[in-house]
Write an enzyme that holds these catalytic residues in place. Sequence first.
Site, PDB file in Angstrom:
ATOM      1  N   CYS A 337      -2.415 -34.227  29.095  1.00  0.00           N
ATOM      2  CA  CYS A 337      -1.005 -34.537  29.305  1.00  0.00           C
ATOM      3  C   CYS A 337      -0.130 -34.526  28.054  1.00  0.00           C
ATOM      4  O   CYS A 337       0.961 -33.946  28.087  1.00  0.00           O
ATOM      5  CB  CYS A 337      -0.822 -35.833  30.089  1.00  0.00           C
ATOM      6  N   ARG A 366     -14.889 -36.556  26.692  1.00  0.00           N
ATOM      7  CA  ARG A 366     -14.830 -38.013  26.715  1.00  0.00           C
ATOM      8  C   ARG A 366     -16.220 -38.560  26.444  1.00  0.00           C
ATOM      9  O   ARG A 366     -17.203 -38.013  26.948  1.00  0.00           O
ATOM     10  CB  ARG A 366     -14.366 -38.513  28.089  1.00  0.00           C
ATOM     11  N   ASP A 386      -5.988 -29.343  35.845  1.00  0.00           N
ATOM     12  CA  ASP A 386      -4.922 -30.306  35.631  1.00  0.00           C
ATOM     13  C   ASP A 386      -3.555 -29.692  35.890  1.00  0.00           C
ATOM     14  O   ASP A 386      -3.365 -28.496  35.734  1.00  0.00           O
ATOM     15  CB  ASP A 386      -4.997 -30.724  34.155  1.00  0.00           C
ATOM     16  N   HIS A 388       0.820 -31.099  35.607  1.00  0.00           N
ATOM     17  CA  HIS A 388       1.798 -32.181  35.502  1.00  0.00           C
ATOM     18  C   HIS A 388       3.071 -31.737  36.163  1.00  0.00           C
ATOM     19  O   HIS A 388       3.538 -30.619  35.928  1.00  0.00           O
ATOM     20  CB  HIS A 388       2.007 -32.559  34.040  1.00  0.00           C
ATOM     21  N   LYS A 468      -2.016 -44.413  42.202  1.00  0.00           N
ATOM     22  CA  LYS A 468      -2.583 -43.086  42.426  1.00  0.00           C
ATOM     23  C   LYS A 468      -3.121 -42.948  43.836  1.00  0.00           C
ATOM     24  O   LYS A 468      -3.397 -43.947  44.507  1.00  0.00           O
ATOM     25  CB  LYS A 468      -3.691 -42.803  41.418  1.00  0.00           C
ATOM     26  N   HIS A 514       0.571 -36.748  37.339  1.00  0.00           N
ATOM     27  CA  HIS A 514      -0.618 -35.988  36.932  1.00  0.00           C
ATOM     28  C   HIS A 514      -1.352 -35.668  38.215  1.00  0.00           C
ATOM     29  O   HIS A 514      -1.450 -36.526  39.080  1.00  0.00           O
ATOM     30  CB  HIS A 514      -1.615 -36.807  36.114  1.00  0.00           C
TER      31      HIS A 514
END
Length: 636
Positions: A337, A366, A386, A388, A468, A514
């Site tokens: 992002c 990660r 992904d 946005h 979410k 997102h």
Amino acid sequence: MSENITLTLPDGKALEVPVGATVKQAAAKIGPRLAEAAIAGKLDGSFVDIRMPLSTSGKFEVVTMKSPDANDVCRHSMAHIMAEAVLKLFPEAQFGIGPSIENGFYYDFLLSRSLTPEDLEKIEKEMQASIAAKQEFTREELDKSAARKLFGDLKQSFKLELIDEIPDQKVSVFRHGGFVDLCRGPHVPNTGAVKFFKLLTIAGAYWRGDEKRPMLQRIYGTAFATKEELDKHLAMLEEAKKRDHRKLGKELDLFSIHEEVGPGLVFWHPKGARIRNAAEMFWKDQHYKNGYELIYTPHIGRSWLWETSGHLGFYRDSMYSPMLIDDQEYFIKPMNCPFHIMIYKTQMRSYRDLPLRWAEMGTVYRYEKSGVLHGLMRVRGFTQDDAHIICTPDQIEDEVREVIRFSLFILKSFGFEEFKAYLATRPEKAVGEPARWEQALAALKRAVDQEGLVCEVDEGGGAFYGPKIDLKIKDALGREWQMTTIQFDFNLPERFDMTYIGADGGHHRPYMVHRALMGSVERFLGVLLEYHGGNLPLWLCPVQVAVLPISDKHLEYGKKIEQALRTRGIRTFLDTRSDKINYKIRSAQLQKIPFMAVLGDAEANANTITIRKRTGENLTGIDLDAFVTSQEWKKA
RNA sequence: GCCGGCGUAGCUCAGUGGUAGAGCAACUGAUUCGUAAUCAGUAGGUCGUAGGUUCAAAUCCUAUCGCCGGCUCCA
């Protein structure tokens, strides 16, 4: 004094019973056979034990072994029977909790030594003995002080802790054999009522799920009201093992993970890459068709970026250590992002530009704790599909609805059929005013409803920066897998001071969403493999047609067919080995190749092909072009 | 990260103190075959890694890495 209460039965009839009558007595009023068969009751949707005196009127139901709720009651009783067996073998055992769960039950114990698989066998034997003895379950109500004394004398400190947390003055305990447990019930009449079970695994589990508290030993078991159901469940577990994507990944030569390189880092082999590429090409094409732009961003960024985004504040523990480049700290990205926002900020944006929908197959890294890594499902480096969406507040609801629609379209294209939505609300620690949370939640909820999705609310399950919606799919074995996530973000637009110029000429804060439809491409492909058991839809297969000459004589013709298929954009493999056709078919079958072109004299002479489908079905002597344009081809 | 189990040939696995084994795969040769394994031969492992105990270790001990089942976590 003999007051009555009114129980409303499922058929709508009213049954009057005196206050204090037990479920068993109420059932007896309906019929003696029912009283005999009763294993529990249900009053206004909550379980009540058959021995429990009823004191309030309400909707009433008698649970028997034939009821859908029977498994739940049986499993709970089974947990007690298992605890009794453990107590016999380990008199010093301390008992945690032992609930019924989906498809089974467990019980947590603190023992003087570690359990072994042989212990499970012994425990199963003890349980069988207890079942054969048909020991009565008895229920007793105690004052908390009496219960404290009881469990204090038994040195059951976990139970004492549980008693302290019960708000009522009275607690109930159940006894059977030599075992007594603090328990709400209900339980079957006696241990002979439940028969069909199997102990499955031993695992560690923190007391009360808290990693700061002692680690107990948990035994998982499965149990059902009938043998048929138990057998079906055990068969399903076997099937799940066969479908394990790690096994399929090896057998079909799709991917690998290397200890020497690092855990949780995936290597895609040519065949796996074919699948992934087919999925990604489709994804990209559909994104352009659905109003998205595709972008590319770097893999690392200066600490400024991550400080501004707040990642260093909130998630530093799961980010990899910085690397020094020209004395500046750079971090490998755990999310895409901030990079997308940098593109947004290269220009002054007008409300006329919005919504902006920017998508990227962004690979992120990660740090995941070593114990959680699992095949493709949980890794340390993965690619998010992904995107946005940056929009005005009044565009948000349409945008969310459109994302849900788009997501369902994409997921259905891969063959998934059953979906469930999870709506996650504001957690304790959160940014953004509650009013905006409410507004966003309402928008999400309406969007889910309009798509007709079953929705469950996950209270407090949202990210700190916004609510979410997650979409999960259900597979053939009844397992749920998280795929799509759609997340509001009240945090980043603020932190990066994102603005657009509104119709009024003033600066306004845009909304940001997102979303990842597949979630992680790695996990998505893992789920896809398990979902289809390796038998992927044709358009995703690394090899679509295996060309199998009967003997070396037919190799030339095989080459011709292979080439003809390849020029039509079909992925093929020509088996040139001088083995028998049986062997070649078996080998193609094990590779789960959807079509085999079997070529012998008949085909070579007539310039045709014979197709054997992976289902075993044959299409003899057909024209190649007729085949690749046929329904057989399109449906596969 | 925590608890428990496991780590032997490319794969699946046998081998619990006395100098490493099988099946499949690979390779070579023979066979040329019509719908799920043709036959024969060859080659392949410092038993995850590092220490230790022992005359002797795949086997026992310690550490470490990884995997598996859970727990906790998953922006």
